[in-house]
Write a protein that holds these residues in place. Structure first.
Motif, PDB file in Angstrom:
ATOM      1  N   THR A  13      -9.088  40.982  38.805  1.00  0.00           N
ATOM      2  CA  THR A  13      -8.378  39.890  38.402  1.00  0.00           C
ATOM      3  C   THR A  13      -9.220  38.909  37.653  1.00  0.00           C
ATOM      4  OG1 THR A  13      -6.826  39.880  40.415  1.00  0.00           O
ATOM      5  CG2 THR A  13      -7.109  37.874  39.248  1.00  0.00           C
ATOM      6  N   SER A  14     -10.566  38.804  37.833  1.00  0.00           N
ATOM      7  CA  SER A  14     -11.383  37.966  37.308  1.00  0.00           C
ATOM      8  C   SER A  14     -11.674  38.443  35.846  1.00  0.00           C
ATOM      9  CB  SER A  14     -12.526  37.795  37.823  1.00  0.00           C
ATOM     10  OG  SER A  14     -13.580  37.087  37.149  1.00  0.00           O
ATOM     11  N   THR A  15     -11.835  39.791  35.853  1.00  0.00           N
ATOM     12  CA  THR A  15     -11.943  40.618  34.470  1.00  0.00           C
ATOM     13  C   THR A  15     -10.915  40.208  33.640  1.00  0.00           C
ATOM     14  OG1 THR A  15     -13.586  42.248  35.279  1.00  0.00           O
ATOM     15  CG2 THR A  15     -12.372  42.808  33.285  1.00  0.00           C
ATOM     16  N   MET A  16      -9.805  40.492  34.083  1.00  0.00           N
ATOM     17  CA  MET A  16      -8.282  40.221  33.346  1.00  0.00           C
ATOM     18  C   MET A  16      -8.217  38.771  32.839  1.00  0.00           C
ATOM     19  SD  MET A  16      -6.687  43.219  33.167  1.00  0.00           S
ATOM     20  CE  MET A  16      -5.026  42.752  33.030  1.00  0.00           C
ATOM     21  N   ALA A  17      -8.679  37.906  33.597  1.00  0.00           N
ATOM     22  CA  ALA A  17      -8.662  36.423  33.366  1.00  0.00           C
ATOM     23  C   ALA A  17      -9.385  36.155  32.236  1.00  0.00           C
ATOM     24  CB  ALA A  17      -8.797  35.564  34.530  1.00  0.00           C
ATOM     25  N   ASN A  18     -10.534  36.768  32.261  1.00  0.00           N
ATOM     26  CA  ASN A  18     -11.584  36.505  31.232  1.00  0.00           C
ATOM     27  C   ASN A  18     -11.317  37.235  29.826  1.00  0.00           C
ATOM     28  OD1 ASN A  18     -13.321  34.970  32.728  1.00  0.00           O
ATOM     29  ND2 ASN A  18     -14.405  36.740  33.464  1.00  0.00           N
ATOM     30  N   ILE A  24      -6.996  34.202  23.951  1.00  0.00           N
ATOM     31  CA  ILE A  24      -6.776  32.910  23.699  1.00  0.00           C
ATOM     32  C   ILE A  24      -7.685  32.278  22.670  1.00  0.00           C
ATOM     33  CG2 ILE A  24      -5.984  30.560  24.479  1.00  0.00           C
ATOM     34  CD1 ILE A  24      -5.136  31.983  26.899  1.00  0.00           C
ATOM     35  N   ASP A  25      -8.865  32.159  23.154  1.00  0.00           N
ATOM     36  CA  ASP A  25     -10.103  31.416  22.020  1.00  0.00           C
ATOM     37  C   ASP A  25      -9.942  32.269  20.642  1.00  0.00           C
ATOM     38  OD1 ASP A  25     -10.751  29.988  24.022  1.00  0.00           O
ATOM     39  OD2 ASP A  25     -12.536  31.235  24.742  1.00  0.00           O
ATOM     40  N   ASP A  26      -9.788  33.510  20.649  1.00  0.00           N
ATOM     41  CA  ASP A  26      -9.611  34.215  19.302  1.00  0.00           C
ATOM     42  C   ASP A  26      -8.255  33.681  18.697  1.00  0.00           C
ATOM     43  OD1 ASP A  26     -11.958  35.762  19.946  1.00  0.00           O
ATOM     44  OD2 ASP A  26     -10.940  37.501  20.366  1.00  0.00           O
ATOM     45  N   SER A  28      -6.801  31.002  18.848  1.00  0.00           N
ATOM     46  CA  SER A  28      -6.933  29.586  18.721  1.00  0.00           C
ATOM     47  C   SER A  28      -7.693  29.323  17.425  1.00  0.00           C
ATOM     48  CB  SER A  28      -7.438  28.881  19.785  1.00  0.00           C
ATOM     49  OG  SER A  28      -7.779  27.315  19.322  1.00  0.00           O
ATOM     50  N   GLY A  29      -8.619  30.175  17.218  1.00  0.00           N
ATOM     51  CA  GLY A  29      -9.379  30.294  15.810  1.00  0.00           C
ATOM     52  C   GLY A  29      -8.638  30.502  14.828  1.00  0.00           C
ATOM     53  N   HIS A  30      -7.707  31.493  14.847  1.00  0.00           N
ATOM     54  CA  HIS A  30      -6.917  32.149  13.968  1.00  0.00           C
ATOM     55  C   HIS A  30      -5.823  31.143  13.596  1.00  0.00           C
ATOM     56  CE1 HIS A  30      -8.566  35.954  13.874  1.00  0.00           C
ATOM     57  NE2 HIS A  30      -8.410  36.336  15.092  1.00  0.00           N
ATOM     58  N   ILE A  31      -5.546  30.096  14.569  1.00  0.00           N
ATOM     59  CA  ILE A  31      -4.485  29.138  14.176  1.00  0.00           C
ATOM     60  C   ILE A  31      -5.133  28.154  13.384  1.00  0.00           C
ATOM     61  CG2 ILE A  31      -2.927  27.481  15.127  1.00  0.00           C
ATOM     62  CD1 ILE A  31      -2.383  29.594  17.401  1.00  0.00           C
ATOM     63  N   ASP A  32      -6.265  27.806  13.783  1.00  0.00           N
ATOM     64  CA  ASP A  32      -6.841  26.612  13.067  1.00  0.00           C
ATOM     65  C   ASP A  32      -7.146  27.175  11.513  1.00  0.00           C
ATOM     66  OD1 ASP A  32      -7.060  25.133  15.277  1.00  0.00           O
ATOM     67  OD2 ASP A  32      -9.005  25.800  15.771  1.00  0.00           O
ATOM     68  N   ASP A  33      -7.569  28.372  11.424  1.00  0.00           N
ATOM     69  CA  ASP A  33      -7.841  28.866   9.863  1.00  0.00           C
ATOM     70  C   ASP A  33      -6.581  28.593   9.266  1.00  0.00           C
ATOM     71  OD1 ASP A  33     -10.493  29.423  10.778  1.00  0.00           O
ATOM     72  OD2 ASP A  33     -10.141  31.559  10.976  1.00  0.00           O
ATOM     73  N   LEU A  34      -5.416  29.413   9.838  1.00  0.00           N
ATOM     74  CA  LEU A  34      -4.102  29.491   9.186  1.00  0.00           C
ATOM     75  C   LEU A  34      -3.641  27.816   8.750  1.00  0.00           C
ATOM     76  CD1 LEU A  34      -1.932  31.862  11.339  1.00  0.00           C
ATOM     77  CD2 LEU A  34      -2.699  32.258   8.975  1.00  0.00           C
ATOM     78  N   GLU A  35      -4.032  27.009   9.738  1.00  0.00           N
ATOM     79  CA  GLU A  35      -3.600  25.531   9.265  1.00  0.00           C
ATOM     80  C   GLU A  35      -4.450  24.966   8.114  1.00  0.00           C
ATOM     81  OE1 GLU A  35      -4.217  23.694  13.310  1.00  0.00           O
ATOM     82  OE2 GLU A  35      -2.146  24.041  13.905  1.00  0.00           O
ATOM     83  N   LYS A  36      -5.732  25.301   8.066  1.00  0.00           N
ATOM     84  CA  LYS A  36      -6.550  24.835   7.016  1.00  0.00           C
ATOM     85  C   LYS A  36      -5.949  25.443   5.966  1.00  0.00           C
ATOM     86  CE  LYS A  36     -11.457  24.627   5.405  1.00  0.00           C
ATOM     87  NZ  LYS A  36     -10.908  24.828   4.169  1.00  0.00           N
ATOM     88  N   ASN A  37      -5.742  26.881   5.869  1.00  0.00           N
ATOM     89  CA  ASN A  37      -5.185  27.580   4.696  1.00  0.00           C
ATOM     90  C   ASN A  37      -3.981  26.834   4.222  1.00  0.00           C
ATOM     91  OD1 ASN A  37      -7.502  29.172   4.437  1.00  0.00           O
ATOM     92  ND2 ASN A  37      -6.621  30.908   5.763  1.00  0.00           N
TER      93      ASN A  37
END
Length: 62
Positions: A13-18, A24-26, A28-37
Motif C-alpha cells: 500500500t505504501s509503495t502504491m501510494a508513493n 500526481i507531482d509529474d 502537476s508539472g505538466h499542467i504548470d508547463d501547459l498553463e505557461k505555454n
C-alpha cells in the motif's frame, strides 16, 4: 500466507501510494508547463487573460 501478512500489505500500500503521489507531482508539472505555454501564446496573440470564473470580457459602455 505471505500475501495476507499485514506488513506485506502495508508495504504494498505504501509503495502504491508513493507511486501515485509521484505521478500526481509529474502531472502537476505538466499542467504548470501547459498553463505557461497557453499564457505565452495568448500574449503573442495579443489576448489579455481575463479575470473571473466565466472568462467573458466586459462589454465596453458607449
Amino acid at each position: 500466507m505471505a500475501e495476507s501478512d499485514p506488513k506485506t500489505m502495508q508495504d504494498h500500500t505504501s509503495t502504491m501510494a508513493n507511486q501515485i503521489i509521484g505521478r500526481i507531482d509529474d502531472m502537476s508539472g505538466h499542467i504548470d508547463d501547459l498553463e505557461k505555454n497557453i499564457a505565452d501564446l495568448m500574449t503573442q496573440a495579443g489576448v489579455e487573460e481575463l479575470e473571473g470564473k466565466n472568462k467573458i470580457p466586459a462589454t465596453p459602455m458607449n
